[in-house]
Write a protein that holds these residues in place. Sequence first.
Motif, short mmCIF file in Angstrom:
data_model
loop_
_atom_site.label_atom_id
_atom_site.label_comp_id
_atom_site.label_asym_id
_atom_site.label_seq_id
_atom_site.Cartn_x
_atom_site.Cartn_y
_atom_site.Cartn_z
N ASN A 1 0.84 -1.19 0.00
CA ASN A 1 0.00 0.00 0.00
C ASN A 1 0.88 1.25 0.00
O ASN A 1 1.84 1.35 0.77
CB ASN A 1 -0.92 0.01 1.22
CG ASN A 1 -2.00 -1.05 1.14
OD1 ASN A 1 -2.41 -1.46 0.05
ND2 ASN A 1 -2.46 -1.53 2.27
N VAL A 2 0.55 2.21 -0.86
CA VAL A 2 1.32 3.45 -0.97
C VAL A 2 0.35 4.62 -1.05
O VAL A 2 -0.85 4.44 -1.29
CB VAL A 2 2.24 3.44 -2.22
CG1 VAL A 2 3.26 2.31 -2.13
CG2 VAL A 2 1.42 3.33 -3.50
N VAL A 3 0.89 5.81 -0.87
CA VAL A 3 0.11 7.05 -1.01
C VAL A 3 0.70 7.84 -2.16
O VAL A 3 1.92 7.97 -2.29
CB VAL A 3 0.15 7.88 0.29
CG1 VAL A 3 -0.63 9.19 0.11
CG2 VAL A 3 -0.43 7.08 1.45
N ALA A 4 -0.15 8.37 -3.02
CA ALA A 4 0.30 9.16 -4.16
C ALA A 4 1.15 10.34 -3.69
O ALA A 4 0.92 10.90 -2.60
CB ALA A 4 -0.89 9.66 -4.96
N LYS B 1 -3.15 4.06 -2.95
CA LYS B 1 -2.98 3.11 -4.04
C LYS B 1 -2.35 1.81 -3.53
O LYS B 1 -1.88 1.72 -2.40
CB LYS B 1 -2.12 3.72 -5.14
CG LYS B 1 -2.72 5.00 -5.74
CD LYS B 1 -1.87 5.56 -6.85
CE LYS B 1 -2.41 6.90 -7.35
NZ LYS B 1 -3.70 6.79 -8.05
N ARG B 2 -2.35 0.82 -4.43
CA ARG B 2 -1.77 -0.48 -4.14
C ARG B 2 -0.88 -0.88 -5.30
O ARG B 2 -1.30 -0.87 -6.45
CB ARG B 2 -2.91 -1.50 -3.94
CG ARG B 2 -2.52 -2.93 -3.72
CD ARG B 2 -3.73 -3.70 -3.18
NE ARG B 2 -4.96 -3.37 -3.88
CZ ARG B 2 -5.48 -4.11 -4.86
NH1 ARG B 2 -4.86 -5.21 -5.26
NH2 ARG B 2 -6.61 -3.77 -5.44
N SER C 1 4.99 -7.31 -15.02
CA SER C 1 4.94 -5.85 -14.96
C SER C 1 4.40 -5.40 -13.61
O SER C 1 3.53 -6.05 -13.02
CB SER C 1 4.05 -5.30 -16.08
OG SER C 1 4.57 -5.65 -17.35
N PHE C 2 4.90 -4.27 -13.13
CA PHE C 2 4.35 -3.67 -11.92
C PHE C 2 3.00 -3.03 -12.27
O PHE C 2 2.84 -2.40 -13.30
CB PHE C 2 5.29 -2.61 -11.37
CG PHE C 2 6.36 -3.16 -10.47
CD1 PHE C 2 6.22 -3.14 -9.09
CD2 PHE C 2 7.50 -3.72 -11.01
CE1 PHE C 2 7.21 -3.65 -8.27
CE2 PHE C 2 8.50 -4.24 -10.20
CZ PHE C 2 8.35 -4.20 -8.81
N GLU C 3 2.03 -3.20 -11.38
CA GLU C 3 0.72 -2.60 -11.54
C GLU C 3 0.47 -1.64 -10.39
O GLU C 3 0.77 -1.95 -9.24
CB GLU C 3 -0.38 -3.66 -11.54
CG GLU C 3 -0.39 -4.59 -12.72
CD GLU C 3 -1.56 -5.55 -12.64
OE1 GLU C 3 -2.59 -5.29 -13.29
OE2 GLU C 3 -1.45 -6.56 -11.91
N ILE C 4 -0.08 -0.48 -10.70
CA ILE C 4 -0.51 0.47 -9.67
C ILE C 4 -2.03 0.55 -9.74
O ILE C 4 -2.60 0.95 -10.76
CB ILE C 4 0.12 1.85 -9.88
CG1 ILE C 4 1.65 1.74 -9.82
CG2 ILE C 4 -0.37 2.84 -8.83
CD1 ILE C 4 2.37 3.06 -10.04
N LEU C 5 -2.67 0.15 -8.65
CA LEU C 5 -4.12 0.06 -8.59
C LEU C 5 -4.65 0.94 -7.47
O LEU C 5 -3.89 1.37 -6.59
CB LEU C 5 -4.55 -1.40 -8.33
CG LEU C 5 -3.90 -2.47 -9.23
CD1 LEU C 5 -4.19 -3.85 -8.67
CD2 LEU C 5 -4.42 -2.34 -10.64
N ALA C 6 -5.94 1.23 -7.50
CA ALA C 6 -6.57 1.87 -6.35
C ALA C 6 -6.54 0.91 -5.18
O ALA C 6 -6.64 -0.31 -5.35
CB ALA C 6 -8.02 2.26 -6.68
N ARG C 7 -6.36 1.44 -3.97
CA ARG C 7 -6.30 0.56 -2.81
C ARG C 7 -7.60 -0.22 -2.65
O ARG C 7 -7.59 -1.40 -2.29
CB ARG C 7 -6.00 1.36 -1.54
CG ARG C 7 -5.75 0.49 -0.33
CD ARG C 7 -5.23 1.28 0.85
NE ARG C 7 -3.98 1.98 0.53
CZ ARG C 7 -3.33 2.73 1.42
NH1 ARG C 7 -3.81 2.89 2.64
NH2 ARG C 7 -2.21 3.33 1.07
N GLU C 8 -8.71 0.42 -2.94
CA GLU C 8 -10.01 -0.25 -2.91
C GLU C 8 -10.43 -0.52 -4.34
O GLU C 8 -10.40 0.38 -5.18
CB GLU C 8 -11.06 0.61 -2.19
CG GLU C 8 -10.67 1.03 -0.78
CD GLU C 8 -10.47 -0.15 0.14
OE1 GLU C 8 -11.11 -1.20 -0.10
OE2 GLU C 8 -9.70 -0.03 1.11
N ASP C 9 -10.84 -1.73 -4.63
CA ASP C 9 -11.16 -2.12 -6.00
C ASP C 9 -12.34 -1.34 -6.59
O ASP C 9 -12.48 -1.27 -7.81
CB ASP C 9 -11.48 -3.63 -6.06
CG ASP C 9 -10.23 -4.48 -5.80
OD1 ASP C 9 -9.12 -3.99 -6.06
OD2 ASP C 9 -10.38 -5.62 -5.33
#
Length: 240
Positions: free
Chosen positions: A53-56, A227-228, A209-217
Amino acid sequence: MPVTLDKSLLPAAVFGGLIAAGMVGGGALIGSGVVNAQVGNRQVTVRGLAERNVVADLAVLTLSFKAANDDLPTAQTQIDRDLASVRAFLRAQGYPEDQISVGRMQVTDTRAREYGSSQNTIRYILTQSVTVRTTDVQRVATTERALNDLVRQGVQLDFAAPNYVFTRLNEIRPSMIGEATAAARSGAEQFAKDSGAPLGPIRQATQGSFEILAREDIDPEPTSLNKRVRVVATVTYQLR
């Protein structure tokens, strides 16, 4: 879920399928593995997943607003007044001038041939935009909640959520690859233990590949502050 095999079948040409699950650090191991077993050339392929989990750390907020009038100079005067209001609002929110940029104004003549002709519509529609680009993402989140102040001043604002970007992927890339690889090895070790075939060295490894997704789907990724990041490693081990 561990796979239990009849050890009497180990010399056979094909072992079957593997599904491994586990946790390593902040990364969860999920995936499927295919066992390709031959006499003297037995191997197992597994996948390991790492998530964090990360923050923009970068925000882009674009404020778009319109003015409409049958008289073009009058519409221009209105859009100039609204632009001044928007800039003053952003300064009051604490943004320095070098973080604010003004876009090109667009003018639409609704009675021009490509738009059709109607005596019942306002002829000129002017659209202007102002963009804020900043690493102060929390300030942008606060500004978004205060946009009603511009509407109260008569600005015809088109509401649009800010975009949030995570730019520090290279900083976490090495450790996440390590987590994903460790997760894959954990699954391979469990398979080797259940099958009674000692785990050998790595024969092949690939990183997805690395994916950057919203933390909540349920949220769209571009407008999600939280983000996740995820990556999958696929590793093939020799079985002794």
